[in-house]
Design an enzyme around this catalytic site. Sequence first.
Site, PDB file in Angstrom:
ATOM      1  N   HIS A 158      12.982 -63.463  54.490  1.00 51.73           N
ATOM      2  CA  HIS A 158      11.840 -62.593  54.763  1.00 51.73           C
ATOM      3  C   HIS A 158      11.189 -62.901  56.108  1.00 51.73           C
ATOM      4  O   HIS A 158      10.199 -62.233  56.471  1.00 51.73           O
ATOM      5  CB  HIS A 158      10.791 -62.697  53.649  1.00 51.73           C
ATOM      6  N   ASP A 282      17.703 -65.024  42.071  1.00 55.31           N
ATOM      7  CA  ASP A 282      16.620 -64.354  41.363  1.00 55.31           C
ATOM      8  C   ASP A 282      17.002 -62.966  40.854  1.00 55.31           C
ATOM      9  O   ASP A 282      16.180 -62.270  40.258  1.00 55.31           O
ATOM     10  CB  ASP A 282      15.362 -64.270  42.227  1.00 55.31           C
TER      11      ASP A 282
END
Length: 338
Positions: A158, A282
């Site tokens: 990110h 995830d």
Amino acid sequence: MRAFLDARQAGHDPQMFMANGVMLPNPEKPERIAVLRAGAEAAGAVFEPPRDFGMGPIAAVHTAEYLTFLETIHPRWKRIEGAAEEVIPNIHPDRRQANYPKSAVGQAGYHQADTACPIASGTWAAAYWSAQSALSAAEAVAGGAGAAYALCRPPGHHAFADLAGGFCFLNNSGIAAEWLRARGLRPAILDVDVHHGNGTQGLFYTRGDVLTVSLHADPERFYPFFWGAAQERGEGAGLGFNLNLPLARGTDDAGYLAALGTALQRIRSFGADVVVVALGLDAHEDDPFQGLRVTTEGFTRIAAAIAGLGLPVLVVQEGGYLQPALGGNLTAFLRGLG
């Protein structure tokens, strides 16, 4: 398989992050390291400390201004009377071309996209050595290893050139890919985290020498919200060199593997000679973020499909949070590669 990790990566210990207006315990905790390390070792990985490549490879994708901020902001922040222990922004500019303030508060807002990337005393060293772990694994792959694993924590996908966000500070996958490219290789970055690799996309969006591909939960109602749509294909020289494959919430193994087939075909068409896998665990059905429903066996199948490309693979750890299956998911993936 060679694997890389530095003890200083545990020094970043974020306490809180904000979700839905509520301050919650931060899930990107140092405890992830022990679980992931055990999972990798169960698959036969042998860990070694990374070597120090210095700032050059990091500065090849991040601005000097941003790196100065990361390295110096915490002591500056602590000089503010009554400041919290962690640097968390409370104001953001509406554009990247806005005034660059001298204030620590203002610079935090400029360089931190959200409240999920708090900076404390150990953050810079942890992020720096996380990047060095990715670079060391890249060097192993460039030197002939069929696969290598970098236990990068904090994660990185990110992080933009001058912007932290979503638990990420330095873009480990992007740093490694650029280092490989500078050595004459043609890297493709395949991001399989449940969240879109928006920072990685941003680093290479106007370039055609690094392919970026991301499979992720549809950002219409899922972080990072503003990036990750299928129509984002790159710009200028990069047009056609970015592929986003947003998936419906709750997509299972079958749906995921179908989309992965499209991703792998694009990597073949690009003519990649090395794959950097930004590995988020995830996407698992029991991960706290509950975006997708990949099973542990699904991670083995995903890795086996990637191995079917017949290319060297650099695995860079991204997300995947504390839950009973976390270590086993990494074991399953690394075994699937081999």
